[in-house]
Design a protein around this motif. Structure first.
Motif, PDB file in Angstrom:
ATOM      1  N   MET A   1      43.285  48.544  33.935  1.00 36.41           N
ATOM      2  CA  MET A   1      42.697  47.083  34.463  1.00 36.41           C
ATOM      3  C   MET A   1      41.342  47.495  34.810  1.00 36.41           C
ATOM      4  SD  MET A   1      43.981  44.589  37.381  1.00 36.41           S
ATOM      5  CE  MET A   1      42.982  43.298  38.012  1.00 36.41           C
ATOM      6  N   ASP A   2      40.568  46.592  34.081  1.00 36.92           N
ATOM      7  CA  ASP A   2      38.972  46.834  34.351  1.00 36.92           C
ATOM      8  C   ASP A   2      38.543  46.273  35.830  1.00 36.92           C
ATOM      9  OD1 ASP A   2      38.294  47.592  31.760  1.00 36.92           O
ATOM     10  OD2 ASP A   2      38.256  45.878  31.042  1.00 36.92           O
ATOM     11  N   PHE A   3      37.265  46.922  36.452  1.00 39.39           N
ATOM     12  CA  PHE A   3      37.086  46.463  37.738  1.00 39.39           C
ATOM     13  C   PHE A   3      36.204  45.014  37.039  1.00 39.39           C
ATOM     14  CE2 PHE A   3      33.160  46.372  40.387  1.00 39.39           C
ATOM     15  CZ  PHE A   3      33.795  46.147  41.436  1.00 39.39           C
ATOM     16  N   VAL A   4      36.483  44.064  37.910  1.00 40.37           N
ATOM     17  CA  VAL A   4      35.800  42.817  37.503  1.00 40.37           C
ATOM     18  C   VAL A   4      34.884  42.475  39.007  1.00 40.37           C
ATOM     19  CG1 VAL A   4      35.744  40.194  37.302  1.00 40.37           C
ATOM     20  CG2 VAL A   4      37.414  41.820  36.086  1.00 40.37           C
ATOM     21  N   PRO A   5      33.497  42.492  38.718  1.00 35.30           N
ATOM     22  CA  PRO A   5      32.656  42.257  39.788  1.00 35.30           C
ATOM     23  C   PRO A   5      32.922  40.902  40.340  1.00 35.30           C
ATOM     24  CG  PRO A   5      31.419  42.780  38.147  1.00 35.30           C
ATOM     25  CD  PRO A   5      32.662  42.867  37.350  1.00 35.30           C
ATOM     26  N   ASN A   6      32.717  40.759  41.701  1.00 33.45           N
ATOM     27  CA  ASN A   6      32.932  39.315  42.297  1.00 33.45           C
ATOM     28  C   ASN A   6      31.982  38.367  42.021  1.00 33.45           C
ATOM     29  OD1 ASN A   6      35.205  39.918  43.799  1.00 33.45           O
ATOM     30  ND2 ASN A   6      33.959  40.712  45.674  1.00 33.45           N
ATOM     31  N   ALA A   7      30.691  38.950  41.508  1.00 33.68           N
ATOM     32  CA  ALA A   7      29.604  37.979  40.916  1.00 33.68           C
ATOM     33  C   ALA A   7      29.918  37.333  39.751  1.00 33.68           C
ATOM     34  CB  ALA A   7      28.501  38.885  40.836  1.00 33.68           C
ATOM     35  N   VAL A   8      30.880  37.621  39.038  1.00 33.07           N
ATOM     36  CA  VAL A   8      31.516  37.178  37.756  1.00 33.07           C
ATOM     37  C   VAL A   8      31.877  35.729  37.972  1.00 33.07           C
ATOM     38  CG1 VAL A   8      33.262  37.208  35.961  1.00 33.07           C
ATOM     39  CG2 VAL A   8      31.939  39.153  36.669  1.00 33.07           C
ATOM     40  N   PHE A   9      32.486  35.415  39.208  1.00 27.88           N
ATOM     41  CA  PHE A   9      32.928  34.110  39.670  1.00 27.88           C
ATOM     42  C   PHE A   9      31.915  33.116  39.708  1.00 27.88           C
ATOM     43  CE2 PHE A   9      35.931  37.193  41.188  1.00 27.88           C
ATOM     44  CZ  PHE A   9      37.109  36.899  40.201  1.00 27.88           C
ATOM     45  N   ALA A  10      30.754  33.564  39.597  1.00 26.97           N
ATOM     46  CA  ALA A  10      29.427  32.381  39.444  1.00 26.97           C
ATOM     47  C   ALA A  10      29.171  32.029  38.111  1.00 26.97           C
ATOM     48  CB  ALA A  10      28.050  33.450  40.017  1.00 26.97           C
ATOM     49  N   ALA A  11      29.779  32.804  37.021  1.00 29.76           N
ATOM     50  CA  ALA A  11      29.517  32.472  35.710  1.00 29.76           C
ATOM     51  C   ALA A  11      29.719  30.803  35.275  1.00 29.76           C
ATOM     52  CB  ALA A  11      30.352  33.346  34.557  1.00 29.76           C
ATOM     53  N   PRO A  12      30.899  30.265  35.631  1.00 33.89           N
ATOM     54  CA  PRO A  12      31.103  28.930  35.459  1.00 33.89           C
ATOM     55  C   PRO A  12      30.135  28.049  35.972  1.00 33.89           C
ATOM     56  CG  PRO A  12      33.073  29.779  36.217  1.00 33.89           C
ATOM     57  CD  PRO A  12      32.016  30.930  36.497  1.00 33.89           C
ATOM     58  N   PHE A  13      29.426  28.335  36.998  1.00 32.33           N
ATOM     59  CA  PHE A  13      28.370  27.683  37.653  1.00 32.33           C
ATOM     60  C   PHE A  13      27.058  27.570  36.817  1.00 32.33           C
ATOM     61  CE2 PHE A  13      31.127  28.573  41.548  1.00 32.33           C
ATOM     62  CZ  PHE A  13      31.449  27.291  41.593  1.00 32.33           C
ATOM     63  N   PHE A  14      26.790  28.827  36.342  1.00 33.40           N
ATOM     64  CA  PHE A  14      25.822  29.097  35.386  1.00 33.40           C
ATOM     65  C   PHE A  14      25.965  28.525  33.963  1.00 33.40           C
ATOM     66  CE2 PHE A  14      24.922  32.520  38.508  1.00 33.40           C
ATOM     67  CZ  PHE A  14      23.697  31.960  39.183  1.00 33.40           C
ATOM     68  N   ALA A  15      27.114  28.382  33.674  1.00 28.76           N
ATOM     69  CA  ALA A  15      27.322  27.714  32.251  1.00 28.76           C
ATOM     70  C   ALA A  15      27.435  26.345  32.394  1.00 28.76           C
ATOM     71  CB  ALA A  15      28.912  27.875  31.906  1.00 28.76           C
TER      72      ALA A  15
END
Length: 126
Positions: A1-15
């Motif tokens: 399992m890859d390490f997913v940084p918490n900041a990835v969860f901001a991606a939908p807002f930027f989309a």
């Protein structure tokens, strides 16, 4: 399992921001303005809109920079930054009729990359 940084969860807002940016740019640099022969770059958007737009752009770029550190997001961020810089260079040297076309392609690529990042994070977490 890859390490997913918490900041990835901001991606939908930027989309969503990218989508709104496409809509707003079409309104201010749209076909109607081009047909009228007016250059909207001379007037610009209202101050409040311009202020918020710049604020979100700065936050967006500040998000992309540190995300280059993580191997999980490095390629996505490199493409986002590259497309942004290349699109900016093209828009600075393009005529008014081509700016909307460039913005549309740039936005579509950036939204696609963000959706890809969201999908990759989803798969890594499930």
């Amino acid at each position: 399992m890859d390490f997913v940084p918490n900041a990835v969860f901001a991606a939908p807002f930027f989309a969503l921001f990218e989508l709104v940016q496409l809509i707003v740019s079409e309104r201010y640099i749209g076909v109607k303005q081009i047909k009228r022969g007016t250059d909207p770059r001379e007037e610009g958007p209202p101050n409040r809109l311009a202020g918020w737009w710049v604020f979100f752009l700065v936050v967006y770029w500040m998000w992309m920079g540190p995300m280059l550190y993580y191997p999980f997001t490095r390629m996505h961020m490199a493409v986002l930054i590259g497309v942004g810089l290349f699109g900016y260079a093209l828009r600075r040297n393009a005529g008014l009729k081509w700016i909307l076309v460039i913005l549309t392609f740039e936005g579509a690529i950036r939204i696609g990359i963000l959706i890809s990042l969201i999908g990759r994070a989803w798969r890594a977490l499930t």
